[in-house]
Design a protein around this motif. Structure first.
Motif, PDB file in Angstrom:
ATOM      1  N   SER A  18      71.307 -55.094 -19.625  1.00  0.00           N
ATOM      2  CA  SER A  18      70.438 -54.593 -18.176  1.00  0.00           C
ATOM      3  C   SER A  18      70.959 -52.936 -18.305  1.00  0.00           C
ATOM      4  O   SER A  18      69.397 -53.145 -17.200  1.00  0.00           O
ATOM      5  CB  SER A  18      71.098 -55.786 -17.487  1.00  0.00           C
ATOM      6  OG  SER A  18      71.950 -55.067 -16.792  1.00  0.00           O
ATOM      7  N   PHE A  19      71.439 -52.714 -17.860  1.00  0.00           N
ATOM      8  CA  PHE A  19      71.946 -51.128 -17.878  1.00  0.00           C
ATOM      9  C   PHE A  19      70.985 -50.946 -19.421  1.00  0.00           C
ATOM     10  O   PHE A  19      70.055 -49.645 -18.690  1.00  0.00           O
ATOM     11  CB  PHE A  19      73.172 -50.827 -18.174  1.00  0.00           C
ATOM     12  CG  PHE A  19      72.920 -48.940 -17.846  1.00  0.00           C
ATOM     13  CD1 PHE A  19      73.387 -48.649 -16.638  1.00  0.00           C
ATOM     14  CD2 PHE A  19      73.450 -48.617 -19.375  1.00  0.00           C
ATOM     15  CE1 PHE A  19      73.260 -46.986 -16.824  1.00  0.00           C
ATOM     16  CE2 PHE A  19      73.628 -46.908 -19.045  1.00  0.00           C
ATOM     17  CZ  PHE A  19      73.516 -46.928 -17.535  1.00  0.00           C
ATOM     18  N   ALA A  56      72.114 -66.192 -20.191  1.00  0.00           N
ATOM     19  CA  ALA A  56      71.323 -64.582 -18.578  1.00  0.00           C
ATOM     20  C   ALA A  56      70.374 -63.961 -18.189  1.00  0.00           C
ATOM     21  O   ALA A  56      69.737 -63.513 -17.410  1.00  0.00           O
ATOM     22  CB  ALA A  56      72.588 -64.665 -17.578  1.00  0.00           C
ATOM     23  N   LEU A  57      70.876 -63.460 -19.175  1.00  0.00           N
ATOM     24  CA  LEU A  57      69.640 -62.343 -19.147  1.00  0.00           C
ATOM     25  C   LEU A  57      68.332 -62.392 -19.900  1.00  0.00           C
ATOM     26  O   LEU A  57      67.732 -62.100 -19.119  1.00  0.00           O
ATOM     27  CB  LEU A  57      70.030 -61.371 -21.319  1.00  0.00           C
ATOM     28  CG  LEU A  57      68.841 -60.470 -20.583  1.00  0.00           C
ATOM     29  CD1 LEU A  57      69.228 -59.204 -20.133  1.00  0.00           C
ATOM     30  CD2 LEU A  57      69.247 -59.559 -22.441  1.00  0.00           C
ATOM     31  N   ARG A  58      68.170 -64.087 -20.027  1.00  0.00           N
ATOM     32  CA  ARG A  58      66.771 -64.647 -20.454  1.00  0.00           C
ATOM     33  C   ARG A  58      66.038 -64.481 -18.576  1.00  0.00           C
ATOM     34  O   ARG A  58      65.440 -64.432 -18.030  1.00  0.00           O
ATOM     35  CB  ARG A  58      66.831 -65.927 -21.570  1.00  0.00           C
ATOM     36  CG  ARG A  58      65.594 -66.291 -21.411  1.00  0.00           C
ATOM     37  CD  ARG A  58      65.702 -68.176 -20.306  1.00  0.00           C
ATOM     38  NE  ARG A  58      64.139 -68.595 -20.563  1.00  0.00           N
ATOM     39  CZ  ARG A  58      64.294 -70.014 -21.234  1.00  0.00           C
ATOM     40  NH1 ARG A  58      64.957 -69.838 -21.894  1.00  0.00           N
ATOM     41  NH2 ARG A  58      63.078 -69.767 -21.357  1.00  0.00           N
ATOM     42  N   THR A  59      67.361 -65.642 -17.949  1.00  0.00           N
ATOM     43  CA  THR A  59      66.848 -65.740 -16.586  1.00  0.00           C
ATOM     44  C   THR A  59      66.525 -64.961 -15.942  1.00  0.00           C
ATOM     45  O   THR A  59      65.316 -64.766 -15.506  1.00  0.00           O
ATOM     46  CB  THR A  59      67.823 -67.418 -15.883  1.00  0.00           C
ATOM     47  OG1 THR A  59      68.387 -67.894 -17.132  1.00  0.00           O
ATOM     48  CG2 THR A  59      67.996 -66.892 -14.511  1.00  0.00           C
ATOM     49  N   SER A  60      67.426 -63.536 -15.926  1.00  0.00           N
ATOM     50  CA  SER A  60      66.983 -62.397 -15.976  1.00  0.00           C
ATOM     51  C   SER A  60      65.336 -61.549 -16.080  1.00  0.00           C
ATOM     52  O   SER A  60      64.764 -61.302 -15.130  1.00  0.00           O
ATOM     53  CB  SER A  60      68.016 -61.250 -15.388  1.00  0.00           C
ATOM     54  OG  SER A  60      69.157 -62.251 -14.845  1.00  0.00           O
ATOM     55  N   LEU A  61      65.407 -61.703 -17.066  1.00  0.00           N
ATOM     56  CA  LEU A  61      63.895 -61.043 -17.484  1.00  0.00           C
ATOM     57  C   LEU A  61      62.758 -62.428 -17.122  1.00  0.00           C
ATOM     58  O   LEU A  61      61.798 -61.783 -16.529  1.00  0.00           O
ATOM     59  CB  LEU A  61      63.990 -61.535 -19.260  1.00  0.00           C
ATOM     60  CG  LEU A  61      64.828 -59.947 -19.379  1.00  0.00           C
ATOM     61  CD1 LEU A  61      65.001 -60.221 -21.685  1.00  0.00           C
ATOM     62  CD2 LEU A  61      64.351 -58.355 -19.222  1.00  0.00           C
ATOM     63  N   GLU A  62      63.348 -63.514 -17.089  1.00  0.00           N
ATOM     64  CA  GLU A  62      62.268 -64.043 -16.629  1.00  0.00           C
ATOM     65  C   GLU A  62      62.132 -64.388 -14.989  1.00  0.00           C
ATOM     66  O   GLU A  62      60.787 -64.517 -14.498  1.00  0.00           O
ATOM     67  CB  GLU A  62      62.554 -65.273 -17.871  1.00  0.00           C
ATOM     68  CG  GLU A  62      61.690 -67.248 -16.802  1.00  0.00           C
ATOM     69  CD  GLU A  62      62.227 -68.365 -17.494  1.00  0.00           C
ATOM     70  OE1 GLU A  62      62.242 -68.532 -16.024  1.00  0.00           O
ATOM     71  OE2 GLU A  62      62.514 -68.196 -17.857  1.00  0.00           O
ATOM     72  N   ASP A  63      63.316 -64.008 -14.344  1.00  0.00           N
ATOM     73  CA  ASP A  63      62.487 -63.685 -12.683  1.00  0.00           C
ATOM     74  C   ASP A  63      61.668 -62.840 -12.705  1.00  0.00           C
ATOM     75  O   ASP A  63      60.647 -62.092 -11.662  1.00  0.00           O
ATOM     76  CB  ASP A  63      63.187 -63.759 -12.073  1.00  0.00           C
ATOM     77  CG  ASP A  63      64.337 -65.123 -12.278  1.00  0.00           C
ATOM     78  OD1 ASP A  63      63.670 -65.854 -12.426  1.00  0.00           O
ATOM     79  OD2 ASP A  63      65.649 -64.949 -11.641  1.00  0.00           O
TER      80      ASP A  63
END
Length: 838
Positions: A332-333, A35-42
């Motif tokens: 993410s925080f 999920a972190l990878r997806t969020s950083l990618e976006d």
């Protein structure tokens, strides 16, 4: 059978609690990472989209297989583009790194880099709230960057660009299609942005804004026809799509790196699950025998155990997803505080949820297959004959198979380390893998052999807890070996990383001490900064400074070899000063060839390009393709990332120096610390420049390595935690299995502390066994890897014995902590009820 399976899970919930926890940890790490990878990618894709100006992008052609590395283009092309039908405006895009100061020091926690660009009014996706900057004293902050810096319109900022300090007032806020992170965008007027660029005549891109009714395809074709084949012209959407693909590739590497540790943790979880079900099946042999006697088929028995595993997998995966959400929010925080993202991320994407659920359930089922098969294929009469379970198979086949793999793997590691074969790297990797697999296969036999030694040594001791605890560890080597398997893998990787990091530090320290002659080294510490002539003058005038080496400027050279283009890092040098400041080992050729218009490649670059001294390569400079002869290959560890040329050769190649990359200083007879402080005082108004002694450089490298090690330990920590969970789980099941035995010991006078001591002793021995085997594997592999990497600069083997001893000491603590719960439960069990439970 389904009802029986579910009832058994509920009735023995404590038995499976630790198993569920191991699944939870693995799934949490997996889901959080994906999920972190997806969020950083976006986030990164949005940043590229928001900083790609206009409707058409004009760029240079790629200079390597990586399309993100492109040749820079002449700003004059913008004048040509403006005259093309349908073009509203065309402007060079200047993007220069600058350093914003807060309280006189570089700001921290505000993202990765701050870029100065021109305020391109009328170019999508730009809109400016307030005034548009008109001169060097006015700037506009991108909205998200303004938040990160905690500033507002009307505030004044202090920043350093190109080594010089500037001041400006915030007069506007730039709004883009989406808030940008982790890059901070500060907009200047176009002329100021141009002046801040180190290469004002060359840019990475020209932004083109077309009229609203213009046919974009026709405009692109017209621009291509006017500019020629040296330019790439495409829509901004296509440029953004390519940038997004490059981001995905980069983050894919990071994700793969993290997923290695996820797979490790899940693999360790599989060990624990298999061990749990193996012990549970043994404890329930009598129950399975009764079921078989009343007509249950082997398939039904198998399905009963499989259904239990499925339930555990579903529950563990669901809880793991909840924990993964928390882990994602926590990560993410931290990124939010560091300016890497613009908002807190608290939701798992649907595809991540599905993937994590499937993996969690699959891992649990895989771990339970062999125990379920054993339960299904046990003859009822044999199972009923012994309450404790069926006879175990002999250990010698596993010992032979594991020993063969260990021996073959050791040979592979040796061949790879000594580079006896052409496929040395493959041999080293496969050999190390074979050693690990062999150790896991032979682990029960190894455990029995190794733990027999303390058992013999303690057989005459009066300490009942030590004697019995040691015998318990020896009498069930399969359990001990399976429980220690997780620690073997985790501690092996920790040892490998520690040996490699220690060797890198020792090799670099030796290189600095032997290759660097200068007393002080002065370098910029912020991206894009350089050391100005004004700073050089201050250094020369400083008390205690004898001489200054200021000829080292950096440059970037696109080069072609056999039709392929590669980027090459260059440093300009004066050979007389170079030999004064450094000892430069030569692999081939001679250093004076630099003065003959030739280039000295670094050994790493020469190996990557497949070139040797005397070969030629073509440099694509501003004056067109130029051929240069390779005068030698240098083997300097300090300068390993750069190739060397003379300043006049750089000009002849049509390349532009990007500023001084470092400066060297020799002192007079004043103490070194005093001279260092004097130089720092002279450069006090330039906080982006650092002054290092040799000791400071070694310390900086040590800090970097320690940071890498801390990350490695944190990632491996998950597998260690899962291993501890496995030990707790195994000990808890062992206490259940030996309920009557423990009660009888209590009945004949064994004290509660002695009972607890036996459990703690067993846990410590299991932990020590796993750690010792892991350290031996990691040490052997680490020594081989250091020998293999000798050619790339890791020339000194350093084994951190103190750290390895600390690992062993920590293992004792791990064993004690893991045993506290089971030992407490064993000591407090009611005697009569426990005897009657059989």
């Amino acid at each position: 059978m389904i009802k029986i399976a579910l009832r058994d899970v509920w009735a023995h919930a404590p038995r499976f609690l630790m198993t569920i926890l191991s699944v939870v940890l693995g799934v949490a790490f997996l889901s959080g990472t994906l999920a972190l990878r997806t969020s950083l990618e976006d986030t990164f894709v949005q940043s590229f989209a928001s900083t790609t100006f206009g409707t058409i992008q004009v760029e240079g052609n790629p200079i390597s297989d990586d399309s993100s590395q492109r040749a820079r283009i002449d700003v004059g092309a913008a004048d040509t583009i403006r005259g093309i039908n349908g073009v509203k405006d065309a402007q060079p895009v200047y993007m220069s790194p600058i350093t914003v100061l807060q309280d006189g020091s570089p700001a921290t926690g505000v993202g990765t880099v701050t870029l100065a660009t021109g305020a391109l009014s009328g170019f999508t996706p730009w809109t400016i709230e307030g005034k548009t900057p008109r001169n060097e004293n006015e700037i506009a902050f991108e909205a998200a960057a303004l938040k990160r810096y905690e500033m507002g319109v009307g505030d004044r900022i202090e920043y350093i660009a190109g080594g010089e300090k500037h001041h400006a007032q915030i007069v506007g806020i730039v709004h883009l299609a989406a808030e940008v992170s982790p890059i901070n965008i500060i907009a200047f007027d176009q002329e100021t942005a141009r002046s801040l660029s180190q290469t004002p005549e060359l840019v990475n891109a020209i932004a083109v804004q077309t009229e609203t009714d213009t046919d974009l395809g026709a405009a692109i074709r017209d621009i291509k026809n006017n500019l020629g084949v040296d330019y790439t012209v495409r829509s901004s959407d296509d440029a953004i799509e390519e940038a997004a693909d490059n981001v995905k590739d980069t983050l894919g590497f990071v994700t793969t790196f993290l997923l290695v540790f996820v797979v490790l943790a899940l693999g360790v979880s599989t060990f624990i699950i298999a061990n749990t079900f193996h012990m549970a099946v043994k404890a329930r042999q009598k129950e399975f025998a009764y079921l078989r006697a009343v007509g249950a088929s082997p398939l039904q028995i198998f399905l009963q155990v499989a259904i239990q595993a499925l339930v555990i997998g579903i529950v563990g995966s669901a809880l793991g997803l909840a924990a993964g959400t928390g882990l994602l929010a926590l990560a993410s925080f931290g990124l939010l505080k560091a300016g890497m993202v613009t908002s807190l991320i608290t939701a798992l994407p649907r595809d991540v949820i599905i993937t994590a659920l499937i993996v969690g359930i699959a891992v649990t089922l895989v771990g339970a297959i062999l125990p379920a098969r054993a339960a299904a294929h046990t003859p009822p009469v044999e199972a009923m004959r012994e309450v404790s379970g069926v006879r175990e198979a002999p250990l010698w086949p596993r010992a032979l198979m594991g020993g063969a793999l260990i021996a073959g793997g050791a040979v592979g590691v040796y061949l790879g380390a000594k580079q006896v074969v052409d496929w040395a790297g493959t041999s080293l990797g496969l050999g190390a893998g074979a050693v690990v697999i062999g150790a896991l296969i032979a682990s029960p036999a190894l455990a029995k052999g190794i733990l027999t030694l303390p058992a013999l040594a303690l057989r005459e001791t009066r300490l009942v807890a030590l004697r019995i605890g040691t015998k318990n560890a020896v009498r069930n080597p399969r359990r001990t070996g399976a429980t220690a398997g997780a620690l073997i893998i985790g501690m092996g990787l920790v040892t490998l990383g520690t040996v490699l990091a220690s060797s890198v530090q020792a090799s670099t320290t030796e290189a600095i001490q032997s290759e660097l002659h200068a007393d002080l080294t002065i370098t910029p510490i912020s991206p894009g900064e350089s050391i100005t002539d004004e700073a050089i003058a201050k250094i020369r005038a400083t008390k205690g400074v004898k001489s200054v080496g200021d000829s080292y400027t950096s440059a970037f050279a696109p080069t072609t070899v056999d039709g392929e283009t590669f980027p090459l890092a260059l440093t300009t040098v004066d050979t007389t000063r170079l030999t004064t400041d450094f000892k430069v080992p030569m692999a081939s050729g001679t250093l004076p060839n630099i003065n003959r218009g030739q280039i000295l490649l670094s050994k790493n670059s020469a190996q990557a390009l497949g070139l040797t001294a005397g070969d030629e390569l073509t440099v694509l400079g501003n004056l067109g393709p130029k051929t240069i002869t390779i005068g030698g290959i240098h083997d300097s560890t300090i300068l390993t990332t750069t190739s060397l040329v003379a300043p006049n050769t750089l000009e002849e190649l049509g390349l532009t120096a990007l500023g001084r990359s470092f400066v060297t200083v020799f002192k007079t007879d004043l103490p070194l610390d005093e001279v260092q402080e004097n130089v720092r005082a002279a450069l006090a108004d330039q906080p982006t420049i650092a002054v290092y002694t040799k000791t400071d450089l070694v310390s900086e490298i040590g800090n970097t390595i320690n940071t890498v090690l801390a990350i490695l330990y944190a990632l491996l920590g998950l597998s260690i935690v899962v291993a501890i969970v496995g030990i707790i789980n195994t000990l808890g099941l062992a206490v259940n299995e030996r309920t009557t035995e423990i009660a009888l010991m209590r009945a004949i006078g064994t004290g509660k502390l002695q009972i607890a001591g036996t459990i703690i002793t067993e846990a410590i021995l299991t932990s020590l066994y796993g750690t010792i085997i892991g350290i031996l594997i990691g040490l052997g592999t680490g020594i081989g890897l250091v020998a293999y990497t000798k050619e790339v600069g890791i020339s000194v083997l350093s084994v951190p014995w103190a750290t390895l001893l600390a690992l062993l000491a920590g293992t004792i603590i791990i064993g004690i902590l893991a045993a506290v719960g089971p030992a407490r439960r064993a000591a407090r069990a009611p005697i009569l009820e426990s005897i009657a439970s059989e």
